[in-house]
Design an enzyme around this catalytic site. Structure first.
Site, PDB file in Angstrom:
ATOM      1  N   TYR A  45       0.857  -1.198   0.000  1.00 14.22           N
ATOM      2  CA  TYR A  45       0.000   0.000   0.000  1.00 14.22           C
ATOM      3  C   TYR A  45       0.893   1.247   0.000  1.00 14.22           C
ATOM      4  O   TYR A  45       0.694   2.173  -0.786  1.00 14.22           O
ATOM      5  CB  TYR A  45      -0.950   0.008   1.201  1.00 14.22           C
ATOM      6  CG  TYR A  45      -1.783   1.272   1.255  1.00 14.22           C
ATOM      7  CD1 TYR A  45      -2.721   1.549   0.267  1.00 14.22           C
ATOM      8  CD2 TYR A  45      -1.603   2.210   2.278  1.00 14.22           C
ATOM      9  CE1 TYR A  45      -3.467   2.726   0.283  1.00 14.22           C
ATOM     10  CE2 TYR A  45      -2.342   3.379   2.316  1.00 14.22           C
ATOM     11  CZ  TYR A  45      -3.277   3.638   1.316  1.00 14.22           C
ATOM     12  OH  TYR A  45      -4.010   4.806   1.332  1.00 14.22           O
ATOM     13  N   GLY A  95      -3.508  11.564   6.931  1.00 15.41           N
ATOM     14  CA  GLY A  95      -3.307  10.479   7.897  1.00 15.41           C
ATOM     15  C   GLY A  95      -4.634   9.730   8.023  1.00 15.41           C
ATOM     16  O   GLY A  95      -5.419   9.682   7.070  1.00 15.41           O
TER      17      GLY A  95
HETATM   18  P1  NDP Z   1     -13.364   4.544   0.757  1.00 14.96           P
HETATM   19  O1  NDP Z   1     -13.199   3.070   0.734  1.00 14.96           O
HETATM   20  O2  NDP Z   1     -14.414   5.142   1.595  1.00 14.96           O
HETATM   21  O3  NDP Z   1     -13.550   5.092  -0.734  1.00 14.96           O
HETATM   22  C1  NDP Z   1     -12.797   4.570  -1.795  1.00 14.96           C
HETATM   23  C2  NDP Z   1     -13.394   5.028  -3.122  1.00 14.96           C
HETATM   24  O4  NDP Z   1     -12.565   4.513  -4.177  1.00 14.96           O
HETATM   25  C3  NDP Z   1     -14.796   4.488  -3.335  1.00 14.96           C
HETATM   26  O5  NDP Z   1     -15.603   5.484  -3.919  1.00 14.96           O
HETATM   27  C4  NDP Z   1     -14.585   3.348  -4.316  1.00 14.96           C
HETATM   28  O6  NDP Z   1     -15.710   3.231  -5.191  1.00 14.96           O
HETATM   29  C5  NDP Z   1     -13.379   3.844  -5.115  1.00 14.96           C
HETATM   30  N1  NDP Z   1     -12.671   2.712  -5.719  1.00 14.96           N
HETATM   31  C6  NDP Z   1     -11.926   1.769  -5.106  1.00 14.96           C
HETATM   32  N2  NDP Z   1     -11.517   0.849  -5.986  1.00 14.96           N
HETATM   33  C7  NDP Z   1     -12.028   1.213  -7.196  1.00 14.96           C
HETATM   34  C8  NDP Z   1     -11.989   0.664  -8.494  1.00 14.96           C
HETATM   35  N3  NDP Z   1     -11.310  -0.471  -8.764  1.00 14.96           N
HETATM   36  N4  NDP Z   1     -12.640   1.288  -9.497  1.00 14.96           N
HETATM   37  C9  NDP Z   1     -13.317   2.431  -9.248  1.00 14.96           C
HETATM   38  N5  NDP Z   1     -13.388   3.020  -8.053  1.00 14.96           N
HETATM   39  C10 NDP Z   1     -12.762   2.405  -7.032  1.00 14.96           C
HETATM   40  O7  NDP Z   1     -11.925   5.114   1.182  1.00 14.96           O
HETATM   41  P2  NDP Z   1     -11.355   6.597   1.342  1.00 14.96           P
HETATM   42  O8  NDP Z   1     -12.349   7.613   1.010  1.00 14.96           O
HETATM   43  O9  NDP Z   1     -10.691   6.664   2.649  1.00 14.96           O
HETATM   44  O10 NDP Z   1     -10.207   6.551   0.239  1.00 14.96           O
HETATM   45  C11 NDP Z   1     -10.092   7.504  -0.813  1.00 14.96           C
HETATM   46  C12 NDP Z   1      -8.606   7.716  -1.117  1.00 14.96           C
HETATM   47  O11 NDP Z   1      -7.974   8.256   0.021  1.00 14.96           O
HETATM   48  C13 NDP Z   1      -7.859   6.421  -1.457  1.00 14.96           C
HETATM   49  O12 NDP Z   1      -6.965   6.708  -2.531  1.00 14.96           O
HETATM   50  C14 NDP Z   1      -7.072   6.140  -0.180  1.00 14.96           C
HETATM   51  O13 NDP Z   1      -5.908   5.408  -0.434  1.00 14.96           O
HETATM   52  C15 NDP Z   1      -6.778   7.546   0.299  1.00 14.96           C
HETATM   53  N6  NDP Z   1      -6.463   7.702   1.705  1.00 14.96           N
HETATM   54  C16 NDP Z   1      -7.309   7.258   2.682  1.00 14.96           C
HETATM   55  C17 NDP Z   1      -6.970   7.425   4.017  1.00 14.96           C
HETATM   56  C18 NDP Z   1      -7.821   6.910   5.131  1.00 14.96           C
HETATM   57  O14 NDP Z   1      -7.297   6.795   6.256  1.00 14.96           O
HETATM   58  N7  NDP Z   1      -9.096   6.613   4.913  1.00 14.96           N
HETATM   59  C19 NDP Z   1      -5.732   8.139   4.396  1.00 14.96           C
HETATM   60  C20 NDP Z   1      -4.933   8.548   3.291  1.00 14.96           C
HETATM   61  C21 NDP Z   1      -5.293   8.358   2.001  1.00 14.96           C
HETATM   62  P3  NDP Z   1     -16.433   1.861  -5.569  1.00 14.96           P
HETATM   63  O15 NDP Z   1     -16.133   0.870  -4.489  1.00 14.96           O
HETATM   64  O16 NDP Z   1     -17.874   2.219  -5.702  1.00 14.96           O
HETATM   65  O17 NDP Z   1     -15.816   1.493  -6.886  1.00 14.96           O
HETATM   66  C1  8X3 Z   2      -4.274   5.572   4.797  1.00 15.68           C
HETATM   67  C2  8X3 Z   2      -3.489   5.970   5.979  1.00 15.68           C
HETATM   68  O1  8X3 Z   2      -1.805   5.200   7.701  1.00 15.68           O
HETATM   69  O2  8X3 Z   2      -3.732   3.764   7.283  1.00 15.68           O
HETATM   70  O3  8X3 Z   2      -3.631   5.962   3.631  1.00 15.68           O
HETATM   71  O4  8X3 Z   2      -1.959   3.897   5.691  1.00 15.68           O
HETATM   72  S1  8X3 Z   2      -2.700   4.644   6.684  1.00 15.68           S
END
Ligand code: NDP
Ligand code: 8X3
Length: 253
Positions: free
Chosen positions: A153, A184
């Site tokens: 990741y 974060g």
């Molecule tokens: P969620 O799981 O709530 O949302 C993820 C989104 O990505 C969903 O809308 C999902 O849509 C979409 N997605 C995932 N895989 C696919 C795919 N193969 N095709 C199309 N859409 C896809 O997570 P977050 O909102 O937390 O994550 C959003 C971003 O933020 C990600 O890039 C994550 O790595 C990043 N992030 C998150 C953190 C956290 O702690 N939550 C911290 C730092 C970064 P659907 O399933 O409908 O396709």
């Molecule tokens: C998501 C934040 O710290 O869980 O990108 O990897 S962490």
């Protein structure tokens, strides 16, 4: 004239909150995700409440042919995209490298790196033709620091960090801004996805401290997008006040 934002992964978490934030500002929205019903429900709500135009694109970002078909279906004003938020992504599993699942690794690489690249490759030429644009990539604190079992990741998010810097150089001559937001811990569906639907393990990730909300991150994304045209925010790391790094939460001290 109304502006248009394309947000990948708008069906939950940060993407959904960002979609709502831009709708509030009157932006027309291109929302993407695999869960069609969620896209439709959100689209109806935002059109009703904000009077904005909404286009939903239902596809799997990790599949190049699906991305090409979906983005290729945009015509007319929907091709004048002002802002692209490359948000769709996931973590799958939390295992030491010697026990990691090939399927999990491939899913993360195909979604977080290749999916982001596919969309960017197709949208950037539209911005070049228009003469401006702004791409905001969602990285992570995991793209700045590694942590135990976060291996692949983290590697995908280090890639987003590298691609953000590289895109900024390539796009410089076209006046296209490139930014990155690195959060974060944010309480979304992220951990439920990472732990394959295990709600208890997912909930434990956010126990004992106050994580960020998706709205906190959406506000940061909106702030970056709203800077004057001569200003670019290269990189914004946003953490819960009670999390110093991926390793150190207030609850662990
Ligand atoms: P969620 O799981 O709530 O949302 C993820 C989104 O990505 C969903 O809308 C999902 O849509 C979409 N997605 C995932 N895989 C696919 C795919 N193969 N095709 C199309 N859409 C896809 O997570 P977050 O909102 O937390 O994550 C959003 C971003 O933020 C990600 O890039 C994550 O790595 C990043 N992030 C998150 C953190 C956290 O702690 N939550 C911290 C730092 C970064 P659907 O399933 O409908 O396709
Ligand atoms: C998501 C934040 O710290 O869980 O990108 O990897 S962490």
């Amino acid at each position: 004239m109304s502006k248009t934002v394309l947000i990948t992964g708008a069906t939950s978490g940060i993407g959904e909150a960002t979609t709502r934030r831009f709708a509030k500002e009157g932006y027309n929205l291109i929302m993407t995700g695999r869960r069609a019903e969620r896209l439709d429900v959100l689209a109806a709500e935002l059109m009703e409440n904000h009077g904005v135009k909404v286009m939903t694109l239902n596809f799997d970002i990790s599949k190049r042919s699906e991305v090409e078909k979906a983005i290729g279906s945009l015509t007319g004003v929907w091709r004048t995209i002002d802002i692209l938020v490359n948000n769709a992504g996931l973590a799958a599993g939390l295992d030491p490298i010697q026990q990691g699942s090939f399927e999990d690794w491939e899913q993360m690489i195909d979604t977080n790196i290749k999916g982001l690249l596919y969309v960017t490759r197709l949208v950037a030429p539209m911005m070049i033709e228009k003469g401006n644009g702004h791409i905001i990539n969602i990285g992570s604190i995991a793209g700045k620091e590694v942590y135990a079992k976060g291996n692949v990741y983290s590697a995908t998010k280090f890639s987003v960090d590298a691609l953000t810097k590289a895109m900024r150089i390539d796009m410089l001559q076209y006046g296209i801004r490139i930014s990155q937001v690195c959060p974060g811990a944010v309480e979304t569906e992220f951990s439920e996805v990472r732990f394959k639907g295990d709600k208890q393990t997912a909930a434990n990730v956010y126990k004992g401290y106050t994580p960020l909300t998706a709205d906190d991150v959406a506000e940061a994304i909106w702030w970056i997008a709203a800077r004057p045209a001569h200003v670019n925010i290269n990189d914004l790391v946003i953490m819960p006040a009670s999390q110093a790094s991926p390793h150190y939460h207030f609850k662990d001290l």
